[in-house]
Design an enzyme around this catalytic site. Sequence first.
Site, PDB file in Angstrom:
ATOM      1  N   GLU A 176       1.314  -1.171  -0.167  1.00  0.00           N
ATOM      2  CA  GLU A 176       0.008  -0.238  -0.107  1.00  0.00           C
ATOM      3  C   GLU A 176       0.852   1.546  -0.257  1.00  0.00           C
ATOM      4  O   GLU A 176       0.105   2.228   0.996  1.00  0.00           O
ATOM      5  CB  GLU A 176      -0.988  -0.021   0.980  1.00  0.00           C
ATOM      6  CG  GLU A 176      -1.777  -0.982   1.566  1.00  0.00           C
ATOM      7  CD  GLU A 176      -2.661  -1.116   2.313  1.00  0.00           C
ATOM      8  OE1 GLU A 176      -2.566   0.183   2.968  1.00  0.00           O
ATOM      9  OE2 GLU A 176      -3.690  -1.970   2.106  1.00  0.00           O
ATOM     10  N   GLU A 275      -5.158  -9.368   2.289  1.00  0.00           N
ATOM     11  CA  GLU A 275      -5.750  -9.071   3.116  1.00  0.00           C
ATOM     12  C   GLU A 275      -7.039  -9.826   2.960  1.00  0.00           C
ATOM     13  O   GLU A 275      -7.869  -8.892   1.275  1.00  0.00           O
ATOM     14  CB  GLU A 275      -4.966  -8.138   3.807  1.00  0.00           C
ATOM     15  CG  GLU A 275      -3.876  -7.995   4.399  1.00  0.00           C
ATOM     16  CD  GLU A 275      -3.906  -6.294   4.790  1.00  0.00           C
ATOM     17  OE1 GLU A 275      -2.668  -6.019   5.300  1.00  0.00           O
ATOM     18  OE2 GLU A 275      -4.590  -5.812   4.911  1.00  0.00           O
TER      19      GLU A 275
END
EC number: 2.4.1.-
Length: 555
Positions: A176, A275
Amino acid sequence: MNKKQNFYAAIIVAIFLCLQLSHGSSGVSFEKTPAIKIVGNKFFDSESGEQFFIKGIAYQLQRSEEELSNANGAFETSYIDALADPKICLRDIPFLKMLGVNTLRVYAIDPTKSHDICMEALSAEGMYVLLDLSEPDISINRENPSWDVHIFERYKSVIDAMSSFPNLLGYFAGNEVTNDHTNTFASPFVKAAIRDAKEYISHSNHRKIPVGYSTNDDAMTRDNLARYFVCGDVKADFYGINMYEWCGYSTYGTSGYRERTKEFEGYPIPVFFSEFGCNLVRPRPFTEVSALYGNKMSSVWSGGLAYMYFEEENEYGVVKINDNDGVDILPDFKNLKKEFAKADPKGITEEEYLTAKEPTEVESVECPHIAVGVWEANEKLPETPDRSKCACLDEILPCEIVPFGAESGKYEEYFSYLCSKVDCSDILANGKTGEYGEFSDCSVEQKLSLQLSKLYCKIGANDRHCPLNDKNVYFNLESLQPLTSESICKNVFDSIRNITYNHGDYSKSNPSRSKESLNVKYPSSEERENDGTIAFKTSGFVILLISMIAAGILL
């Protein structure tokens, strides 16, 4: 977990450690975890040829802010490396086995520690590891990105420490880093990290372990990010998405999963959920598992990893570690276990895959076009960090900085001041324009030392007073030694000759190669406004010490 369960867990740990001591670190076979390889956009078992689906969970213990604050720097790392602590990993493996996972995602390890026992124990249960190369304090910063020698050394050390394990499934070069449209310029640095990590693996006689990226699910950037990491000459080997669209008892149609699956159909590399597990509803029912491994999604997605094993303040855990270091199962654990047990994705063999069609060609993907305020990641990437070049700065620069440690705010303060006095373009790295300064790949201390040395020379320094009053600022006696034409640093010296000072008669001396700390006054705010000579004060002791060195007394 009750006392009886804790007792049995302790017995398991003790037995395993005894087996390790009696048989050596290679006492456990890796037969249950043959290496996983990538063909086209699928993972395959390298021995059986069966498609491999990730059925995993994130596994990382964190230190709390309070714990770190109270420790006052006593910990070696800001994170806990459970894979280097057999007491932790061997306690948890029976519970991971109960969950039915085949993969762990680990966000940070200490490459100086041994991971043999834990990795072999995981292998014995058929479990693989997906590992992030960065760690909390050494990573690519999305707001001020850099791909430098310090970060690259971290990545290389992790690769060297972990690549011998057959159950090492892959490495993440970033997580990210770009997380919305305001920092897309950080992505070229991650892509450079992927390039250099893959190149390092290739030239270090390591097994060809894939290197990929883990992104978030931001609506404005997800399409461009997905294309960017598989376009051009440098490509990720796999692509993970941290996906939290499905909450509670959502459905394939209402969650956004249908749209994401359609968007990634035909994606040229393996894609999976790095995730998943929205926690707006607790306990989490994990009903998304049946969709992820069902017929509608399994032809596109290679599985996923639930977030996460340990319960922390963010309330995403499936177990809680009690005061006795035992494991207490939470309701989320039972739900995830039930859903994983039902998951039975219908895959394809490697032979069938190759027979059905040629693997998708990555080269066919076009890079996203630059659009101001929307997508600003240039196709031109930073160069591979040059450790030798940057090390030369330590030898030839007159003023040098050592790490500030806990006083990290000084970096921004000193860069702001120095770059108002000298031209800092040679250390700037711009992912928007694709312009990267000659020394932008050096460590933050080396870059700051370069600018400080420029100011030292600009003000016509004729002594050994560096223009910052800080215990971490040194005058570099090594810089006084003349370079020979054979020196590996001569080219670096020549490239900065016009911006650094010729030390004149100092080069005739032969000082010690040690470094000398000077008590030099940091310019006041009034002095900073003046571009001319800045007055500096030193103690009488330091003046005497300098005189002694110049006279050769300390040779």
